[in-house]
Scaffold this active site. Sequence first.
Site, PDB file in Angstrom:
ATOM      1  N   CYS A 116       0.865  -1.140   0.129  1.00  0.00           N
ATOM      2  CA  CYS A 116       0.065   0.021  -0.052  1.00  0.00           C
ATOM      3  C   CYS A 116       0.793   1.219   0.161  1.00  0.00           C
ATOM      4  O   CYS A 116       0.353   2.206  -0.037  1.00  0.00           O
ATOM      5  CB  CYS A 116      -1.060   0.001   1.189  1.00  0.00           C
ATOM      6  SG  CYS A 116      -2.081  -1.452   1.155  1.00  0.00           S
ATOM      7  N   HIS A 256      -3.248   7.116   3.168  1.00  0.00           N
ATOM      8  CA  HIS A 256      -3.625   5.943   2.586  1.00  0.00           C
ATOM      9  C   HIS A 256      -4.781   5.545   3.324  1.00  0.00           C
ATOM     10  O   HIS A 256      -4.978   5.733   4.606  1.00  0.00           O
ATOM     11  CB  HIS A 256      -2.418   4.881   2.851  1.00  0.00           C
ATOM     12  CG  HIS A 256      -2.875   3.434   2.536  1.00  0.00           C
ATOM     13  ND1 HIS A 256      -3.580   3.406   1.387  1.00  0.00           N
ATOM     14  CD2 HIS A 256      -2.995   2.392   3.166  1.00  0.00           C
ATOM     15  CE1 HIS A 256      -3.877   1.955   1.406  1.00  0.00           C
ATOM     16  NE2 HIS A 256      -3.505   1.535   2.454  1.00  0.00           N
ATOM     17  N   ASN A 286     -10.200   0.246   0.457  1.00  0.00           N
ATOM     18  CA  ASN A 286      -8.570   0.290   0.351  1.00  0.00           C
ATOM     19  C   ASN A 286      -8.226  -0.216  -0.973  1.00  0.00           C
ATOM     20  O   ASN A 286      -8.392  -1.427  -1.233  1.00  0.00           O
ATOM     21  CB  ASN A 286      -8.066  -0.695   1.327  1.00  0.00           C
ATOM     22  CG  ASN A 286      -6.560  -0.674   1.442  1.00  0.00           C
ATOM     23  OD1 ASN A 286      -5.858  -0.268   0.606  1.00  0.00           O
ATOM     24  ND2 ASN A 286      -6.050  -1.367   2.570  1.00  0.00           N
TER      25      ASN A 286
HETATM   26  O1  UT7 Z   1      -3.549  -1.525   3.602  1.00  0.00           O
HETATM   27  C1  UT7 Z   1      -2.558  -2.217   4.163  1.00  0.00           C
HETATM   28  C2  UT7 Z   1      -2.651  -2.915   5.557  1.00  0.00           C
HETATM   29  N1  UT7 Z   1      -3.589  -2.874   5.855  1.00  0.00           N
HETATM   30  C3  UT7 Z   1      -4.161  -2.575   6.933  1.00  0.00           C
HETATM   31  O2  UT7 Z   1      -3.745  -1.088   7.394  1.00  0.00           O
HETATM   32  C4  UT7 Z   1      -5.458  -2.842   7.918  1.00  0.00           C
HETATM   33  C5  UT7 Z   1      -5.374  -2.903   9.123  1.00  0.00           C
HETATM   34  N2  UT7 Z   1      -6.249  -3.623   9.920  1.00  0.00           N
HETATM   35  C6  UT7 Z   1      -7.601  -3.266  10.023  1.00  0.00           C
HETATM   36  O3  UT7 Z   1      -7.993  -2.626   9.419  1.00  0.00           O
HETATM   37  C7  UT7 Z   1      -8.524  -3.964  10.842  1.00  0.00           C
HETATM   38  O4  UT7 Z   1      -7.740  -4.942  11.940  1.00  0.00           O
HETATM   39  C8  UT7 Z   1      -9.593  -5.005  10.390  1.00  0.00           C
HETATM   40  C9  UT7 Z   1     -10.596  -4.017   9.675  1.00  0.00           C
HETATM   41  C10 UT7 Z   1      -8.905  -5.736   9.105  1.00  0.00           C
HETATM   42  C11 UT7 Z   1     -10.362  -5.856  11.321  1.00  0.00           C
HETATM   43  O5  UT7 Z   1     -10.836  -4.995  12.350  1.00  0.00           O
HETATM   44  P1  UT7 Z   1     -10.472  -5.296  13.938  1.00  0.00           P
HETATM   45  O6  UT7 Z   1     -11.216  -4.460  14.612  1.00  0.00           O
HETATM   46  O7  UT7 Z   1      -8.918  -5.353  14.139  1.00  0.00           O
HETATM   47  O8  UT7 Z   1     -10.917  -6.413  14.351  1.00  0.00           O
HETATM   48  P2  UT7 Z   1     -10.008  -8.131  14.652  1.00  0.00           P
HETATM   49  O9  UT7 Z   1      -9.439  -8.771  13.310  1.00  0.00           O
HETATM   50  O10 UT7 Z   1      -9.306  -7.828  15.800  1.00  0.00           O
HETATM   51  O11 UT7 Z   1     -11.665  -8.931  15.090  1.00  0.00           O
HETATM   52  C12 UT7 Z   1     -12.188  -8.439  16.157  1.00  0.00           C
HETATM   53  C13 UT7 Z   1     -13.395  -9.223  15.965  1.00  0.00           C
HETATM   54  C14 UT7 Z   1     -13.321 -10.797  15.904  1.00  0.00           C
HETATM   55  O12 UT7 Z   1     -14.399 -11.545  16.525  1.00  0.00           O
HETATM   56  P3  UT7 Z   1     -14.062 -12.155  18.193  1.00  0.00           P
HETATM   57  O13 UT7 Z   1     -12.851 -13.242  17.804  1.00  0.00           O
HETATM   58  O14 UT7 Z   1     -13.662 -11.093  18.961  1.00  0.00           O
HETATM   59  O15 UT7 Z   1     -15.360 -12.848  18.456  1.00  0.00           O
HETATM   60  C15 UT7 Z   1     -13.428 -11.110  14.384  1.00  0.00           C
HETATM   61  O16 UT7 Z   1     -13.796 -12.284  14.144  1.00  0.00           O
HETATM   62  O17 UT7 Z   1     -14.395  -8.819  14.912  1.00  0.00           O
HETATM   63  C16 UT7 Z   1     -14.732 -10.256  14.267  1.00  0.00           C
HETATM   64  N3  UT7 Z   1     -14.685  -9.768  12.852  1.00  0.00           N
HETATM   65  C17 UT7 Z   1     -15.821  -9.321  12.340  1.00  0.00           C
HETATM   66  N4  UT7 Z   1     -17.144  -9.264  12.695  1.00  0.00           N
HETATM   67  C18 UT7 Z   1     -18.091  -9.042  11.781  1.00  0.00           C
HETATM   68  C19 UT7 Z   1     -13.426  -9.440  11.871  1.00  0.00           C
HETATM   69  N5  UT7 Z   1     -14.095  -9.061  10.781  1.00  0.00           N
HETATM   70  C20 UT7 Z   1     -15.629  -8.902  10.929  1.00  0.00           C
HETATM   71  C21 UT7 Z   1     -16.615  -8.676  10.006  1.00  0.00           C
HETATM   72  N6  UT7 Z   1     -17.795  -8.555  10.518  1.00  0.00           N
HETATM   73  N7  UT7 Z   1     -16.251  -8.041   8.808  1.00  0.00           N
END
Ligand code: UT7
Length: 332
Positions: A116, A256, A286
């Site tokens: 990115c 970004h 993104n």
């Molecule tokens: O672009 C270049 C590099 N990439 C980035 O900069 C992306 C950086 N990361 C992010 O933007 C975030 O980490 C995400 C948007 C990808 C994910 O959000 P998060 O708040 O970090 O969620 P997480 O992966 O820590 O998951 C938290 C909870 C989990 O459930 P449990 O285990 O707490 O029950 C996930 O299973 O949210 C759940 N979850 C979702 N729930 C509903 C993860 N994705 C989803 C979803 N809908 N789409």
Amino acid sequence: MGTKRAAITGIHAWVPDYVLTNDELATLVDTSDEWITTRTGIKERRILKGRDQGTSVIGIAAVKGLLEKTDTDPGDIDLLICATTTPDMLFPATGNIISKAVGAVNAFSYDLQAGCSGFLFALTTAAQYIGSGYCRKVIVVGADKMSAIVDYQDRATCIIFGDGGGAVLLEPSADGLGLCDALLRSDGAGEPHLHMKAGGSRRPPSIATLEAREHFVYQEGSTVFKFAVKNMAQVAYEIMNRNGLVAEDVAFLVPHQANKRIIDATAEKMGIGPEKVMLNIEKYGNTTSGTIPLCLHDYEAQLHRGDHLVLAAFGAGFTWGAVYLRWAYDPG
Ligand code: UT7
């Protein structure tokens, strides 16, 4: 940045028509509009549909528009760099395909892959060719068709990515405006947290890699998030400081667009308010190398000659960086 400063003298961007909404995603994976909106700021993203449609489709449309808008003869382009993580093919370079399609017959062209941060790395590279006097007109494309490598069964990654991109024309600055400074970084320790397992020379495509779904983005979202917040904010802050800029001097932060919470943290560290932050993540998600040119294009009418801009990105590698530039032309 070289002896001659390079200035952006035109910008154009392009996204495909198909709009993939959060509600449609919720029919594919267990998610909701409410979760995606509050956790990322994204409402919809564009998808390039159709057979044999690669990233070059986006790049060609962006560059054709740019040449027309800036009244530039494609034969006058010396170099075209295409920043992308989703090239049409492993080879030849998507930049070559774009140059051929737009008639840039005198340009040499190649791809640059820095996740990115690709657009910022390519912009800085292009500025060196102008700084040294080797090139006079350079096009930098930032484009990605992320839908080609996103697993629409993985709710943690498929919600953030989309397709699109843009292109800028760089020329020697007539008046000292243009790219003033760049602070680029990378750290291969990021590999385990964000990568695509197969399809390269380490794990060529096979039935086994296909069955294991290894041709998709693998991302440990929360780990990447923590690194992104820390590093993108830090370089944006550092580049301001080392150029003697205070928050009031900055016309816009051009971040970004991966997650609105990462953008907010960067703006906060820089001490700048939301009115000075370019934001279109809600429309496009993104688009990897595409986000920064898409932002500059959407805000072009609000930019004025001499404006101080700070561009910042973080991505796979890990790679990250900030560029400080002074905008070189007025709207219209
Ligand atoms: O672009 C270049 C590099 N990439 C980035 O900069 C992306 C950086 N990361 C992010 O933007 C975030 O980490 C995400 C948007 C990808 C994910 O959000 P998060 O708040 O970090 O969620 P997480 O992966 O820590 O998951 C938290 C909870 C989990 O459930 P449990 O285990 O707490 O029950 C996930 O299973 O949210 C759940 N979850 C979702 N729930 C509903 C993860 N994705 C989803 C979803 N809908 N789409």
